[in-house]
Scaffold this motif. Structure first.
Motif, short mmCIF file in Angstrom:
data_model
loop_
_atom_site.label_atom_id
_atom_site.label_comp_id
_atom_site.label_asym_id
_atom_site.label_seq_id
_atom_site.Cartn_x
_atom_site.Cartn_y
_atom_site.Cartn_z
N TYR A 33 0.83 -1.20 0.00
CA TYR A 33 0.00 0.00 0.00
C TYR A 33 0.87 1.26 0.00
O TYR A 33 1.94 1.28 0.60
CB TYR A 33 -0.87 0.05 1.27
N TYR A 35 0.30 5.28 1.24
CA TYR A 35 -0.52 6.27 1.91
C TYR A 35 0.21 7.60 1.88
O TYR A 35 1.44 7.66 1.88
CB TYR A 35 -0.75 5.89 3.39
N PRO A 42 -4.41 12.54 9.46
CA PRO A 42 -4.19 11.08 9.42
C PRO A 42 -3.74 10.64 8.03
O PRO A 42 -3.93 11.37 7.06
CB PRO A 42 -5.58 10.53 9.74
N LEU A 45 -5.24 6.74 2.10
CA LEU A 45 -4.88 5.70 1.15
C LEU A 45 -4.74 6.29 -0.26
O LEU A 45 -5.56 7.10 -0.69
CB LEU A 45 -5.97 4.61 1.14
N LEU A 90 3.90 7.11 3.15
CA LEU A 90 4.05 5.88 3.93
C LEU A 90 3.72 4.67 3.08
O LEU A 90 2.73 4.65 2.34
CB LEU A 90 3.10 5.91 5.13
N GLN A 104 -1.67 -4.69 8.88
CA GLN A 104 -0.80 -3.88 8.03
C GLN A 104 0.38 -3.37 8.85
O GLN A 104 0.22 -2.89 9.97
CB GLN A 104 -1.57 -2.70 7.44
N GLY A 107 6.14 1.27 6.99
CA GLY A 107 7.51 1.72 6.99
C GLY A 107 7.63 3.08 7.67
O GLY A 107 6.63 3.67 8.07
N PRO A 108 8.87 3.58 7.79
CA PRO A 108 9.09 4.86 8.47
C PRO A 108 8.69 6.07 7.65
O PRO A 108 8.58 7.18 8.19
CB PRO A 108 10.60 4.86 8.74
N ARG A 111 9.83 11.66 3.76
CA ARG A 111 9.38 13.04 3.90
C ARG A 111 9.70 13.76 2.60
O ARG A 111 10.86 13.97 2.27
CB ARG A 111 10.10 13.71 5.07
N GLN B 34 -7.76 -1.70 13.48
CA GLN B 34 -6.36 -1.74 13.92
C GLN B 34 -6.04 -0.46 14.67
O GLN B 34 -6.44 0.65 14.26
CB GLN B 34 -5.45 -1.90 12.68
N PHE B 36 -2.88 1.95 16.08
CA PHE B 36 -1.48 2.27 15.84
C PHE B 36 -1.05 3.37 16.80
O PHE B 36 -1.87 4.15 17.29
CB PHE B 36 -1.28 2.83 14.42
N GLN B 38 1.88 6.60 16.65
CA GLN B 38 2.80 7.32 15.77
C GLN B 38 3.55 8.35 16.59
O GLN B 38 2.94 9.22 17.22
CB GLN B 38 2.05 8.00 14.61
N GLY B 41 6.86 12.70 13.39
CA GLY B 41 7.70 12.57 12.21
C GLY B 41 8.05 11.15 11.82
O GLY B 41 8.88 10.94 10.94
N LYS B 42 7.43 10.18 12.47
CA LYS B 42 7.79 8.78 12.24
C LYS B 42 6.65 8.04 11.55
O LYS B 42 5.56 8.57 11.35
CB LYS B 42 8.10 8.08 13.57
N GLY B 43 6.94 6.76 11.24
CA GLY B 43 5.91 5.90 10.67
C GLY B 43 4.97 5.40 11.76
O GLY B 43 5.04 5.82 12.91
N LEU B 44 4.10 4.47 11.36
CA LEU B 44 3.10 3.95 12.29
C LEU B 44 3.54 2.60 12.84
O LEU B 44 4.05 1.76 12.08
CB LEU B 44 1.76 3.76 11.57
N SER B 46 2.10 -0.75 14.58
CA SER B 46 0.86 -1.47 14.86
C SER B 46 0.85 -1.94 16.31
O SER B 46 1.82 -2.53 16.80
CB SER B 46 0.75 -2.68 13.93
N LEU B 49 -4.69 -5.57 16.42
CA LEU B 49 -5.70 -5.72 15.37
C LEU B 49 -6.83 -6.57 15.94
O LEU B 49 -6.58 -7.60 16.57
CB LEU B 49 -5.10 -6.40 14.14
N LEU B 89 -3.72 6.20 16.72
CA LEU B 89 -4.62 6.22 15.58
C LEU B 89 -5.43 4.94 15.51
O LEU B 89 -4.89 3.84 15.69
CB LEU B 89 -3.82 6.38 14.27
N GLY B 104 -7.67 -0.92 1.73
CA GLY B 104 -6.87 -0.05 2.57
C GLY B 104 -7.57 0.28 3.86
O GLY B 104 -8.67 -0.18 4.15
N LEU B 105 -6.90 1.08 4.67
CA LEU B 105 -7.42 1.50 5.96
C LEU B 105 -7.96 2.93 5.87
O LEU B 105 -7.39 3.77 5.17
CB LEU B 105 -6.32 1.45 7.01
N PHE B 107 -8.52 6.00 8.45
CA PHE B 107 -8.01 6.40 9.76
C PHE B 107 -8.86 7.48 10.40
O PHE B 107 -9.45 8.33 9.71
CB PHE B 107 -6.59 6.97 9.62
N GLY B 108 -8.90 7.46 11.73
CA GLY B 108 -9.36 8.61 12.49
C GLY B 108 -8.24 9.64 12.59
O GLY B 108 -7.10 9.38 12.18
N LYS B 109 -8.56 10.80 13.16
CA LYS B 109 -7.57 11.88 13.25
C LYS B 109 -6.60 11.69 14.40
O LYS B 109 -5.62 12.42 14.51
CB LYS B 109 -8.27 13.23 13.37
#
Lengths: 115, 117
Positions: A33, A35, A42, A45, A90, A104, A107-108, A111, B34, B36, B38, B41-44, B46, B49, B89, B104-105, B107-109
């Motif tokens: 995926y 995103y 948030p 997708l 992402l 799911q 990744g990091p 930017r 799911q 998450f 965060q 400045g980083k990824g998510l 998990s 689930l 999230l 896909g997912l 997301f909420g805020k």
């Protein structure tokens, strides 16, 4: 190992440039995926690949072009972007489409800044 | 169109407190939910689930519940620690359609959580 890697970590490009984002996973996942996440928002997708085939395109402008060369690799080709495309991009993967348990992993991110 | 709402938007509490974060969704035809975290400045990452057929999942100090019929999920964090500070999230996966592909997912805020030492 639940790692999804993305390169580059940061990318600055002009509106006339062509660049690519890369995502890789070695978990044997068959769904991948893309995103997009704007600041303080948030993730949203963009694309879904299932078994290396594009299955979902969330009406993304054609200046974003995804590619899935094999089951481990996902690319996002960028061309003629606009400053409003600046965001955190992402990549995620999950085991297999249609599984009841389809967690799911992300990744990091890359930017991206478009000047 | 699926909408996911998270309450509260922000929360600041002293260390050691037990917390409840709330998530609601408008379309109960979900496949999975799911949670998450965060970091800035980083990824998510998990956390948990919950499949649509399940009511609860636990991982360490985290417990997530799902009431699909009412469109609600909660994330319970026990004995909060400063390291729990992050944005949490909630995301729902739409029902897998007969086309054979993944989905896909949405997301909420998020809930921005600060745990004070």
């Amino acid at each position: 190992d639940t790692e999804v890697t993305q390169t580059p970590k940061h990318l600055v490009m002009g509106m006339t440039n062509k660049k690519s984002l890369k995502c890789e996973q070695h978990m044997g996942h068959r769904a991948m995926y893309w995103y997009k996440q704007k600041a303080k928002k948030p993730p949203e997708l963009m694309f879904v690949y299932s078994y290396e085939k594009l299955s979902i395109n969330e009406s993304v402008p054609s200046r974003f072009s995804p590619e899935c060369p094999n089951s481990s690799l996902l690319n996002l080709h960028l061309h003629a972007l606009q400053p409003e495309d600046s965001a955190l991009y992402l990549c995620a993967s999950s085991q297999a489409p249609g599984l009841a348990y389809n967690e799911q992993f992300f990744g990091p991110g890359t930017r991206l800044t478009v000047l | 169109k699926q909408e996911v709402t998270q309450i509260p938007a922000a929360l600041s509490v002293p260390e050691g407190e037990n917390l409840v974060l709330n998530c609601s969704f408008t379309d109960s035809a979900i496949y999975n939910l799911q949670w998450f975290r965060q970091d800035p400045g980083k990824g998510l990452t998990s956390l948990l689930l919950i499949q649509s057929s399940q009511r609860e999942q636990t991982s360490g100090r985290l417990n997530a519940s799902l009431d699909k019929s009412s469109g609600r999920s909660t994330l319970y964090i026990a004995a909060s620690q400063p390291g729990d500070s992050a944005t949490y999230l909630c995301a729902v996966e739409r029902r897998w359609y007969s086309g054979g592909g993944a989905d896909g997912l949405t997301f909420g805020k998020g809930t921005h959580l600060i745990i004070q030492p």
